[in-house]
Design a protein around this motif. Structure first.
Motif, short mmCIF file in Angstrom:
data_model
loop_
_atom_site.label_atom_id
_atom_site.label_comp_id
_atom_site.label_asym_id
_atom_site.label_seq_id
_atom_site.Cartn_x
_atom_site.Cartn_y
_atom_site.Cartn_z
N ASP A 130 42.26 -14.74 41.69
CA ASP A 130 40.79 -14.66 41.73
C ASP A 130 40.27 -14.62 43.16
N THR A 131 40.85 -15.43 44.01
CA THR A 131 40.42 -15.45 45.42
C THR A 131 40.78 -14.14 46.11
N LEU A 132 41.99 -13.64 45.85
CA LEU A 132 42.38 -12.35 46.44
C LEU A 132 41.51 -11.21 45.90
N GLY A 133 41.18 -11.25 44.62
CA GLY A 133 40.30 -10.24 44.04
C GLY A 133 38.92 -10.28 44.68
N ALA A 134 38.38 -11.46 44.88
CA ALA A 134 37.06 -11.58 45.51
C ALA A 134 37.11 -11.07 46.95
N ALA A 135 38.21 -11.37 47.65
CA ALA A 135 38.34 -10.89 49.04
C ALA A 135 38.43 -9.37 49.07
N LEU A 136 39.17 -8.77 48.12
CA LEU A 136 39.26 -7.30 48.09
C LEU A 136 37.92 -6.67 47.77
N VAL A 137 37.16 -7.26 46.86
CA VAL A 137 35.83 -6.72 46.54
C VAL A 137 34.92 -6.77 47.76
N LEU A 138 34.94 -7.89 48.47
CA LEU A 138 34.10 -8.00 49.67
C LEU A 138 34.55 -7.03 50.76
N PHE A 139 35.85 -6.92 50.96
CA PHE A 139 36.37 -6.00 51.99
C PHE A 139 36.05 -4.55 51.63
N GLY A 140 36.21 -4.19 50.36
CA GLY A 140 35.88 -2.83 49.92
C GLY A 140 34.40 -2.54 50.07
N ALA A 141 33.56 -3.51 49.75
CA ALA A 141 32.12 -3.32 49.91
C ALA A 141 31.75 -3.15 51.38
N ALA A 142 32.43 -3.89 52.26
CA ALA A 142 32.16 -3.76 53.70
C ALA A 142 32.57 -2.37 54.19
N ILE A 143 33.68 -1.84 53.70
CA ILE A 143 34.10 -0.50 54.11
C ILE A 143 33.12 0.55 53.59
N CYS A 144 32.63 0.38 52.36
CA CYS A 144 31.62 1.30 51.83
C CYS A 144 30.34 1.24 52.68
N LEU A 145 29.98 0.05 53.12
CA LEU A 145 28.80 -0.09 53.98
C LEU A 145 29.01 0.62 55.31
N LEU A 146 30.22 0.56 55.86
CA LEU A 146 30.51 1.29 57.10
C LEU A 146 30.38 2.80 56.89
N GLY A 147 30.80 3.28 55.71
CA GLY A 147 30.64 4.70 55.41
C GLY A 147 29.18 5.11 55.37
N VAL A 148 28.35 4.26 54.81
CA VAL A 148 26.91 4.55 54.75
C VAL A 148 26.31 4.56 56.15
N VAL A 149 26.71 3.61 56.98
CA VAL A 149 26.21 3.57 58.35
C VAL A 149 26.66 4.83 59.10
N ALA A 172 40.37 -5.43 39.28
CA ALA A 172 41.57 -5.46 38.44
C ALA A 172 42.27 -6.81 38.52
N LEU A 173 42.29 -7.40 39.71
CA LEU A 173 42.89 -8.73 39.83
C LEU A 173 42.09 -9.78 39.07
N ARG A 174 40.83 -9.56 38.94
CA ARG A 174 39.98 -10.52 38.25
C ARG A 174 40.04 -10.34 36.73
N LEU A 175 40.10 -9.10 36.23
CA LEU A 175 40.01 -8.86 34.79
C LEU A 175 41.35 -9.07 34.08
N ARG A 176 42.39 -8.44 34.54
CA ARG A 176 43.77 -8.64 34.06
C ARG A 176 44.02 -8.24 32.61
#
Length: 131
Positions: free
Chosen positions: A9-28, A59-63
């Motif tokens: 769950d912690t790794l899944g949350a970290a991946l979601v946050l990291f992916g969202a940050a990369i998407c934000l960089l793409g928008v910038v 995917a790590l969160r839903l399983r």
């Protein structure tokens, strides 16, 4: 709740946050980059990587099997459609003259657009070519 569930769950949350940050960089990048080709790069590569990281985190969160299959399909179609959309937008920008040709290192599309189709054979009239 076991330790492994907490870790995933912690790794899944970290991946979601990291992916969202990369998407934000793409928008910038789309907002700040100067031309169409650079913007198409920012619109596809960071967005694709960010979405794949978000999908991995979810995917790590839903399983469950059905959820993982759905997430895999989303990732597959993102990988299939992202480069095609970027290619088509860059090609249409090239054809409409929104790209400065002097800044291109290699311009393969210019040769394709300036080559002419061979002239059709002249019409010799009915009965021509019969011996």
């Amino acid at each position: 709740m076991t330790v492994w569930v907490q870790i995933t769950d912690t790794l899944g949350a970290a991946l979601v946050l990291f992916g969202a940050a990369i998407c934000l960089l793409g928008v910038v990048g789309m907002l700040l980059l100067p031309d169409v080709l650079s913007r198409s790069h920012a619109a596809t590569k960071p967005q694709t990587l960010g979405l794949l990281l978000v999908l991995a985190g979810v995917a790590l969160r839903l399983r469950s099997g059905m959820d993982l299959a759905t997430l895999a399909l989303i990732g597959f179609f993102q990988l299939m459609t992202g480069p095609v959309a970027s290619h088509l937008s860059a090609r249409s920008a090239y054809r409409t003259g929104q790209i400065e040709h002097g800044e291109l290192l290699v311009d393969d599309l210019d040769k394709q657009l300036t080559e002419r189709a061979p002239d059709p054979a002249p019409d010799r009239g009915p009965g021509a070519g019969q011996d």
